[in-house]
Structure formats: C-alpha cells, structure tokens
Design a protein around this motif. Structure first.
Motif, PDB file in Angstrom:
ATOM      1  N   GLN A  94       0.664 -37.233 -28.851  1.00  0.00           N
ATOM      2  CA  GLN A  94       0.799 -38.069 -27.653  1.00  0.00           C
ATOM      3  C   GLN A  94      -0.540 -38.679 -27.258  1.00  0.00           C
ATOM      4  O   GLN A  94      -0.633 -39.888 -26.982  1.00  0.00           O
ATOM      5  N   ARG A  98      -1.743 -42.525 -27.179  1.00  0.00           N
ATOM      6  CA  ARG A  98      -2.029 -43.103 -25.868  1.00  0.00           C
ATOM      7  C   ARG A  98      -3.427 -43.719 -25.827  1.00  0.00           C
ATOM      8  O   ARG A  98      -3.644 -44.792 -25.239  1.00  0.00           O
ATOM      9  N   LYS A 142       5.334 -34.851 -22.499  1.00  0.00           N
ATOM     10  CA  LYS A 142       6.438 -35.506 -21.800  1.00  0.00           C
ATOM     11  C   LYS A 142       6.503 -37.009 -22.080  1.00  0.00           C
ATOM     12  O   LYS A 142       7.561 -37.626 -21.939  1.00  0.00           O
ATOM     13  N   GLU A 143       5.377 -37.607 -22.471  1.00  0.00           N
ATOM     14  CA  GLU A 143       5.329 -39.051 -22.670  1.00  0.00           C
ATOM     15  C   GLU A 143       5.451 -39.458 -24.140  1.00  0.00           C
ATOM     16  O   GLU A 143       5.394 -40.643 -24.452  1.00  0.00           O
ATOM     17  N   LEU A 144       5.637 -38.492 -25.022  1.00  0.00           N
ATOM     18  CA  LEU A 144       5.729 -38.789 -26.445  1.00  0.00           C
ATOM     19  C   LEU A 144       7.114 -39.339 -26.771  1.00  0.00           C
ATOM     20  O   LEU A 144       8.117 -38.674 -26.574  1.00  0.00           O
ATOM     21  N   GLU A 145       7.149 -40.556 -27.292  1.00  0.00           N
ATOM     22  CA  GLU A 145       8.428 -41.223 -27.545  1.00  0.00           C
ATOM     23  C   GLU A 145       8.926 -41.071 -28.980  1.00  0.00           C
ATOM     24  O   GLU A 145      10.109 -41.266 -29.254  1.00  0.00           O
ATOM     25  N   SER A 146       8.036 -40.742 -29.900  1.00  0.00           N
ATOM     26  CA  SER A 146       8.416 -40.611 -31.304  1.00  0.00           C
ATOM     27  C   SER A 146       7.668 -39.453 -31.937  1.00  0.00           C
ATOM     28  O   SER A 146       6.500 -39.208 -31.610  1.00  0.00           O
ATOM     29  N   HIS A 147       8.325 -38.739 -32.824  1.00  0.00           N
ATOM     30  CA  HIS A 147       7.692 -37.630 -33.535  1.00  0.00           C
ATOM     31  C   HIS A 147       7.109 -38.053 -34.885  1.00  0.00           C
ATOM     32  O   HIS A 147       6.694 -37.207 -35.669  1.00  0.00           O
TER      33      HIS A 147
END
Length: 207
Positions: A94, A98, A142-147
């Motif tokens: 993340q 970011r 919490k802000e991670l949109e993709s693994h």
C-alpha cells in the motif's frame, strides 16, 4: 553477482551477501522499514541494521510512508543497495504504491541495483501477494485496492518455512496454493538468490 537476495530472517544469512560482494565497505544501502510499522514484534529491524553494518554497509533509512517524493528518488537512485525489512506485506505494498516508490524501485532493480528482501520485503516481489494472508493481516492496509505485487519474480516466495510461529501457516499456504501457483518455501537460514540466468536456494549453518 546475484541481483536479488530473498531472505526470511536476514540476520541469520547475512554472510551470503559478503560471498557475492567482497567490496561492501563504505557502500550505502537504502533501508526501508515500512512493513514493520503495523507490527507489535519488530526485533528483526534492528537485527537487520546491525547485520548490514557488520558487513560494512552504511544504513540510510527511508520510511516510504512518510518520506516525500524527492527523498525517495534521491535515496533509491543514489545508494548502491536496497533493503526492505519484514512486517506486513499488505501495508508495505500500500505504502509503496501510495508514495510512488514502487515505480522507482522497479526501475532501479531492472537497471541492476542489488536488492535484499526480508520476509515481506521478499513476498512483495511476487506477481500477487494474496497467497500470504495466512501469515499477514490484509486489514493493515485499508487503502490497498489490488494485491498485484511488483512482479519482479515469476514465483511465490514463502518465507519462514519450518520456523515458529509460522509452521502451520506455511503448510496451509502450500496445501492451498501449490496446485495453482509456483510456491518456493524456504526457511530462516536459507536465501533465494536470483540472477538473469538462475534461481538458487542457498542454506547457511543455523546459528
């Protein structure tokens, strides 16, 4: 020399780096401890710093969760090595994304800069980090949109294999994913070295 040194617990296998590069003295390593920030147990961070310093490297710390773009670029581009500690892989991914550090890191690795990863710092190089959720808590990011990982290697390193307190988690990951992805389990006293030509697992004498 090997460009990627993938470890579970760096302090136990640091001598492998010296075997590949005997002229470490005075070189600078960008030391990224960000993955450890959500964790309660962080002894491995100081252990890693001490081990790097004993190799003769100058540790230049960079927390990508707080550093600005100029500092990230300066340290990742100018220092001779990159090191990322263990901790929470999801939080690490993340914060790399970011901050934009992921793109600079990818560029530097592709240019041939030696990279040392420990646990989360190793897993992050895989195509996708979802397989590691038995060891790491995804809720830390919490802000991670993709693994999707950095995709530097085409396999899935599984650190701490056979080592407490991760024995059961590692076995569950292998049984759950081994038929779907190329899992590389390795223990705290092993190193995966990666060059353009080969992937090798080296075992050191346990301390």
């Amino acid at each position: 020399m090997a460009k990627l040194f993938l470890t579970s617990y760096f302090a136990e296998v640091a001598s492998v780096i010296r075997d590949y590069d005997s002229s470490l003295g005075g070189k600078r390593v960008t030391f990224i401890p960000t993955a450890s920030l959500p964790e309660e147990i962080t002894f491995y961070v100081e252990d890693a710093k001490k081990a790097l310093e004993e190799l003769g490297l100058i540790v230049d710390e960079l927390d990508v969760s707080t550093a600005n773009t100029a500092e990230i670029k300066l340290k990742l581009k100018n220092n001779e090595y990159v090191y990322i500690t263990g901790g929470n892989t999801y939080f690490l991914l993340q914060e790399l994304r970011r901050s934009g550090a992921d793109k600079i890191l990818l560029e530097q690795i592709r240019l041939g800069k030696p990279y040392i990863g420990e646990s989360a710092g190793t897993v992050i190089l895989s195509p996708n980090i979802a397989y590691i959720q038995e060891m790491d808590n995804p809720d830390a990011a919490k802000e991670l949109e993709s693994h999707e990982g950095l995709n530097i290697v085409d396999f899935y390193p599984l650190p701490h294999y056979g080592n407490e307190p991760f024995e059961d988690a590692a076995e569950h990951i292998i049984s759950s994913f081994s038929g779907e992805i190329n899992v590389y389990p390795f223990s705290n006293n092993q190193v995966i070295t990666v060059t353009k030509k080969s992937i090798e697992i080296l075992t050191t004498v346990a301390k």
